[in-house]
Scaffold this motif. Structure first.
Motif, PDB file in Angstrom:
ATOM      1  N   ASN A 121       0.839  -1.395   0.014  1.00  0.00           N
ATOM      2  CA  ASN A 121       0.008  -0.188  -0.179  1.00  0.00           C
ATOM      3  C   ASN A 121       0.921   1.232   0.056  1.00  0.00           C
ATOM      4  O   ASN A 121       0.284   2.345   0.134  1.00  0.00           O
ATOM      5  N   ASP A 122       2.161   1.228  -0.304  1.00  0.00           N
ATOM      6  CA  ASP A 122       3.327   2.327  -0.338  1.00  0.00           C
ATOM      7  C   ASP A 122       2.800   3.114   0.974  1.00  0.00           C
ATOM      8  O   ASP A 122       2.618   4.373   0.716  1.00  0.00           O
ATOM      9  N   LEU A 123       2.939   2.635   2.152  1.00  0.00           N
ATOM     10  CA  LEU A 123       2.520   3.150   3.248  1.00  0.00           C
ATOM     11  C   LEU A 123       3.287   4.394   3.519  1.00  0.00           C
ATOM     12  O   LEU A 123       2.865   5.350   4.281  1.00  0.00           O
ATOM     13  N   THR A 124       4.521   4.260   3.273  1.00  0.00           N
ATOM     14  CA  THR A 124       5.401   5.336   3.925  1.00  0.00           C
ATOM     15  C   THR A 124       5.856   6.440   2.895  1.00  0.00           C
ATOM     16  O   THR A 124       6.575   7.402   2.987  1.00  0.00           O
ATOM     17  N   ALA A 125       5.081   6.356   1.799  1.00  0.00           N
ATOM     18  CA  ALA A 125       5.259   7.448   0.799  1.00  0.00           C
ATOM     19  C   ALA A 125       4.844   8.701   1.116  1.00  0.00           C
ATOM     20  O   ALA A 125       3.788   8.738   1.769  1.00  0.00           O
ATOM     21  N   GLY A 126       5.612   9.885   1.079  1.00  0.00           N
ATOM     22  CA  GLY A 126       5.233  11.065   1.321  1.00  0.00           C
ATOM     23  C   GLY A 126       5.049  11.766   2.732  1.00  0.00           C
ATOM     24  O   GLY A 126       4.541  12.742   2.998  1.00  0.00           O
ATOM     25  N   ILE A 127       5.667  10.833   3.642  1.00  0.00           N
ATOM     26  CA  ILE A 127       5.640  11.290   5.031  1.00  0.00           C
ATOM     27  C   ILE A 127       6.758  12.243   5.471  1.00  0.00           C
ATOM     28  O   ILE A 127       7.957  11.988   5.197  1.00  0.00           O
ATOM     29  N   ALA A 128       6.379  13.060   6.180  1.00  0.00           N
ATOM     30  CA  ALA A 128       7.205  14.281   6.419  1.00  0.00           C
ATOM     31  C   ALA A 128       7.908  13.998   7.803  1.00  0.00           C
ATOM     32  O   ALA A 128       7.301  13.319   8.696  1.00  0.00           O
ATOM     33  N   LYS A 129       8.992  14.509   7.991  1.00  0.00           N
ATOM     34  CA  LYS A 129       9.870  14.187   9.030  1.00  0.00           C
ATOM     35  C   LYS A 129       9.520  14.843  10.282  1.00  0.00           C
ATOM     36  O   LYS A 129       8.998  16.162  10.379  1.00  0.00           O
ATOM     37  N   GLY A 130       9.330  14.244  11.483  1.00  0.00           N
ATOM     38  CA  GLY A 130       8.979  14.926  12.748  1.00  0.00           C
ATOM     39  C   GLY A 130      10.406  15.264  13.483  1.00  0.00           C
ATOM     40  O   GLY A 130      11.276  14.972  13.020  1.00  0.00           O
ATOM     41  N   PRO A 131       9.780  15.783  14.679  1.00  0.00           N
ATOM     42  CA  PRO A 131      11.110  16.037  15.501  1.00  0.00           C
ATOM     43  C   PRO A 131      11.783  15.066  16.074  1.00  0.00           C
ATOM     44  O   PRO A 131      12.901  15.037  16.610  1.00  0.00           O
TER      45      PRO A 131
END
Length: 334
Positions: A121-131
């Motif tokens: 499901n390409d789950l990690t695509a486009g996830i922004a980095k947090g602190p």
């Protein structure tokens, strides 16, 4: 209910060891008894078959137990919540059924099942980095919760957090840990958690706040969470709640696809309803079927809450319709 508890709203004291069951409970003694409400008409005799199908709850008897991420408010940054919401966006009930099948039927580990789902499901695509920082994802003591926790670990890791999953146990154990920040994230169920927080704050006889309408349930859930330092992400379309199943052969023979169909065509003496011992009195089980659908079974078979006894009774032709859980891996069609 597979180590969960679900809501008896009238009262999910529901899903799971995680929390409350409306119409479910522990396994009881088997046996078939006459229901409290009399049934007239021929009814629909059980039809054996290997495939189970859930009848559509077209009049909304059950409340909205959609999977939703719960987060300790101190770590609920926009990036962290957005990463969890990626899981919610990817999940619906058929996909949750397949995830449960992978673990409960195909015997994969929750970690392996989650990784396969994330890749597909390409789950990690486009996830922004947090602190960043350390995050503990708590899991209830049933496999579905553990798999969902592993999915959260995947997306949170992609967002730059150092994540581990810890199995905590029942909701009575992990909810206080979430409040205190001993764990930071846990997969939850909207209606069950709303009622858990409601009764914890207002007593066991508190007026129910959950609803068959998801927006109303989530609004009540977030309001209750605000008071104890728990935030919630977006609800998924995936639901794990009480449902009523028949065999596909039964559905085909009698032409039933909804609970309204069941009531119209199968109220009568030959129909056997199977469920946990308390089902006849519970507003989300037999009592609710009578009140909302005017469905009257000819007899009631006292078995378990969505467990192997009820599913076996359906498959072997000992029961016409039985209480199950809507995300059960046994409902997978392939």
């Amino acid at each position: 209910m597979r180590a969960r508890t679900r809501l008896a709203v009238g009262a999910v004291g529901a899903l799971a060891a995680a929390g409350l069951l409306t119409g479910c409970g522990d396994a009881g003694s088997s046996g078939t008894d006459a229901p409290q409400q009399g049934a007239t008409g021929a009814g629909c005799a059980p039809v054996a078959g290997d495939q189970l199908v859930v009848l559509d709850d077209d009049k909304k008897l059950q409340n909205t137990d959609n999977v939703i991420p719960a987060v300790n408010v101190d770590v609920a940054t926009p990036q962290l919540v957005a990463a969890l919401d990626k899981v919610s966006a990817a999940l619906d009930t058929p996909k949750l059924i397949q995830l449960n099948k992978a673990v409960d039927v195909d015997r994969k580990t929750p970690e392996v099942a989650a990784k396969e789902f994330a890749t597909a499901n390409d789950l990690t695509a486009g996830i922004a980095k947090g602190p960043g920082g350390q995050i503990v994802v708590g899991a209830g003591n049933f496999s579905e919760s553990q798999t969902l926790a592993e999915l959260y670990k995947i997306t949170l890791t992609a967002a730059g957090y150092q994540v581990r999953v810890q199995q905590i146990g029942s909701r009575e154990l992990y909810e206080p840990a979430l409040e205190k920040g001993e764990i930071q994230v846990v997969p939850e169920y909207a209606a069950t958690m709303a009622e858990f927080l409601n009764t914890k704050a207002n007593g066991q006889n508190a007026q129910p706040v959950s609803s068959p309408e998801l927006d109303k349930t989530v609004t009540a859930l977030k309001a209750a969470g605000d008071k104890v330092g728990i935030a919630f992400g977006a609800p998924s379309a995936a639901q794990d709640q009480n449902a009523f199943a028949v065999t596909k052969a039964f559905a085909d023979k009698y032409g039933v696809g909804t609970l309204s169909d069941l009531a119209a065509k199968c109220s009568g003496q030959a129909t056997v309803l199977a469920g946990p011992p308390e089902c006849p009195q519970r507003p989300k089980c037999q009592a609710g079927l009578v009140e909302v659908y005017d469905f009257k079974a000819g007899s009631f078979s006292s078995l378990d809450a969505g467990g192997p006894q009820t599913k076996n009774a359906l498959k072997t032709g000992a029961a016409s319709v039985g209480l199950v859980f809507s995300s059960d891996g046994a409902l997978a069609t392939s």
